[in-house]
Enzyme design. Sequence first.
Site, PDB file in Angstrom:
ATOM      1  CG  HIS A 150     -14.876  19.824   0.904  1.00  0.00           C
ATOM      2  ND1 HIS A 150     -15.948  19.806   0.039  1.00  0.00           N
ATOM      3  CD2 HIS A 150     -14.317  18.602   0.813  1.00  0.00           C
ATOM      4  CE1 HIS A 150     -16.024  18.604  -0.536  1.00  0.00           C
ATOM      5  NE2 HIS A 150     -15.051  17.864  -0.074  1.00  0.00           N
ATOM      6  CG  ASP A 196     -17.581  22.717  -0.610  1.00  0.00           C
ATOM      7  OD1 ASP A 196     -16.419  23.132  -0.640  1.00  0.00           O
ATOM      8  OD2 ASP A 196     -17.898  21.507  -0.550  1.00  0.00           O
ATOM      9  N   GLY A 289     -14.127  11.499  -2.952  1.00  0.00           N
ATOM     10  CA  GLY A 289     -13.151  11.595  -4.034  1.00  0.00           C
ATOM     11  C   GLY A 289     -13.751  12.227  -5.277  1.00  0.00           C
ATOM     12  CB  SER A 291     -15.201  16.549  -3.273  1.00  0.00           C
ATOM     13  OG  SER A 291     -16.113  16.205  -2.300  1.00  0.00           O
ATOM     14  N   GLY A 292     -15.739  18.315  -5.881  1.00  0.00           N
ATOM     15  CA  GLY A 292     -15.134  19.296  -6.776  1.00  0.00           C
ATOM     16  C   GLY A 292     -15.459  19.004  -8.226  1.00  0.00           C
TER      17      GLY A 292
END
Length: 572
Positions: A150, A196, A289, A291-292
């Site tokens: 995403h 995701d 922030g 994320s990942g």
Amino acid sequence: MLLAAPPLLLLLLPLPGPRSAHGHPLYLRLPPSTLQALSAQGTQALQAAQRSAQWAIKRVAMEIQHRLRECQGPGSRRPQAPLLQDPAKTGSCGERRPGASNVTRAQGRIVGGSAAPPGAWPWLVRLQLGGQPLCGGVLVAESWVLTAAHCFAGASNELLWTVMLAEGPRGEQAEEVPVNRILPHPKFDPKTFHNDLALVQLWTPASPEGPARPVCLPQEPREPPAGTACSIAGWGALFEDGPEAEAVREARVPLLSKDTCQKALGPGMRPSTMLCAGYLAGGIDSCQGDSGGPLTCSEPGPRSRQVLFGVTSWGDGCGEPGKPGVYTRVAVFKDWLLEQMSAAPSAREPSCRELVAWDPPEERLADATGPCAFYARLCPGPESACARLAHQQCLQRRRRCELRSLAHTLLGLLRGAQELLGPRPGLRRLARALARPAPRGQPGLEQRLHAGCPGLEPLRQRLATLQGTHAWILKVPSQHLAMNFQEVLADLGSKNLLGLFRARVRAGLGGQHVVFSGLVGLEPATLARSLPGLLVQALQAFRLTTQAEGEAEGSWAAAGLLVTPFIPGWPA
Ligand code: ARG
């Protein structure tokens, strides 16, 4: 007639100036508001050009470093892409520096949380879009970063992304690497966040001498049981809608059972591809922030290694009671990950970055060895019509990639200008140079180049050429990178067939001034069409002035200089 076309024209009302025998004005000065608009566009173009130049130089500098490493003998020879070394096999993954884990306190939080000691998470990376940090990511092999799909919603152009690798324990500088390729999971659903996950291939591998190290990927689908305390880390927000952290923050969160997750988060929580972790009491969580970024659990055993079981994906608020954070389950994607990372380079369509960086001399364009070989892989032979078609297809894609590149704003301006000014080889060369992805040469690099390393000399020459051609813009400190159009004075008696007037233009950039003669339109449509041309001429003028500074007068003419000091007979 001038007055017939309303809005912009009001801006163009002539200022009092010299008049003809019949009382008509002879010259018209563009008003300050138009000059300001032009200056603002010029500044943007300059910034794009500087970024582009810096990037082009850094890329070659990195290639040189890479080449040097390869030349340091077979011992230090590094595998070519695909660069996956199965970390579990080499045993060099998931190791935190001695000390780093002791410092990490178990009560740390990302939401509201505690700062991680420098270098504590050597696999944690930051994904940046146009230099702006947007997401976290995890180094899983020397050239591969795993992150959330995403993160690329609406921004899948790899040319715009860079990866900031981890800094060292003593604050050793983090390496910034361009992204070569973004591979979102083919079944990622942006509405539900199912699957995701995205792999990001780095343009150059993380330097083995640098502080970045890969994490371990799970070796089997089995995951640690609910209740296991795992770690999350990132630069994300300190609380919901709060500011992003300035340094890496970390927290310990327990894995929760499928049941608990589903009850807490409802049907949006799909345990087949997602896991959840955190405290039902709230307060400790990942946030926007993050994320990942990684959710790692330490593998029990004598050498405790960190294994990546989750990638930060979503949540309902941040740290809300009863709402644990959701992470993509890495273990169930193991096959996809390995398949992608080990694919042969020739089996993949070349990335935009590969195509844009590929710059063979004209006669070697059709070479079967370049990135274009991919398109002809199914053709019967190199001379077949199929191969020619494939080559055309490849060149077309390269063109599209060039247009998409960082300087696409500027290219748009350049194209507009070409229409106006007619084809100029100089401009096209500038356009091509600017279209290439482009950060700064490393000091002392040249000294490190030595003769015993084949392939180094052409790279060195390329670096020197790039530094030469871009010197004009690299010299300007970024805080002075503002274009200032001071005056555009149009000769009202010089209208040409395209409805443009000859004009004397005065512009300033970082303490330098140029005066040149250009063409300007005085009606809304022609004015708008003529501005890019003026901008390009101004850029060219600055470039040539800087280049000519150390050169003899005569070479100005030889360079096909656009700059003319002034138009004879014009008011001074
Ligand atoms: N989607 C967020 C991001 O893009 C991550 C949110 C994680 N939220 C949470 N409550 N754990 O950064």
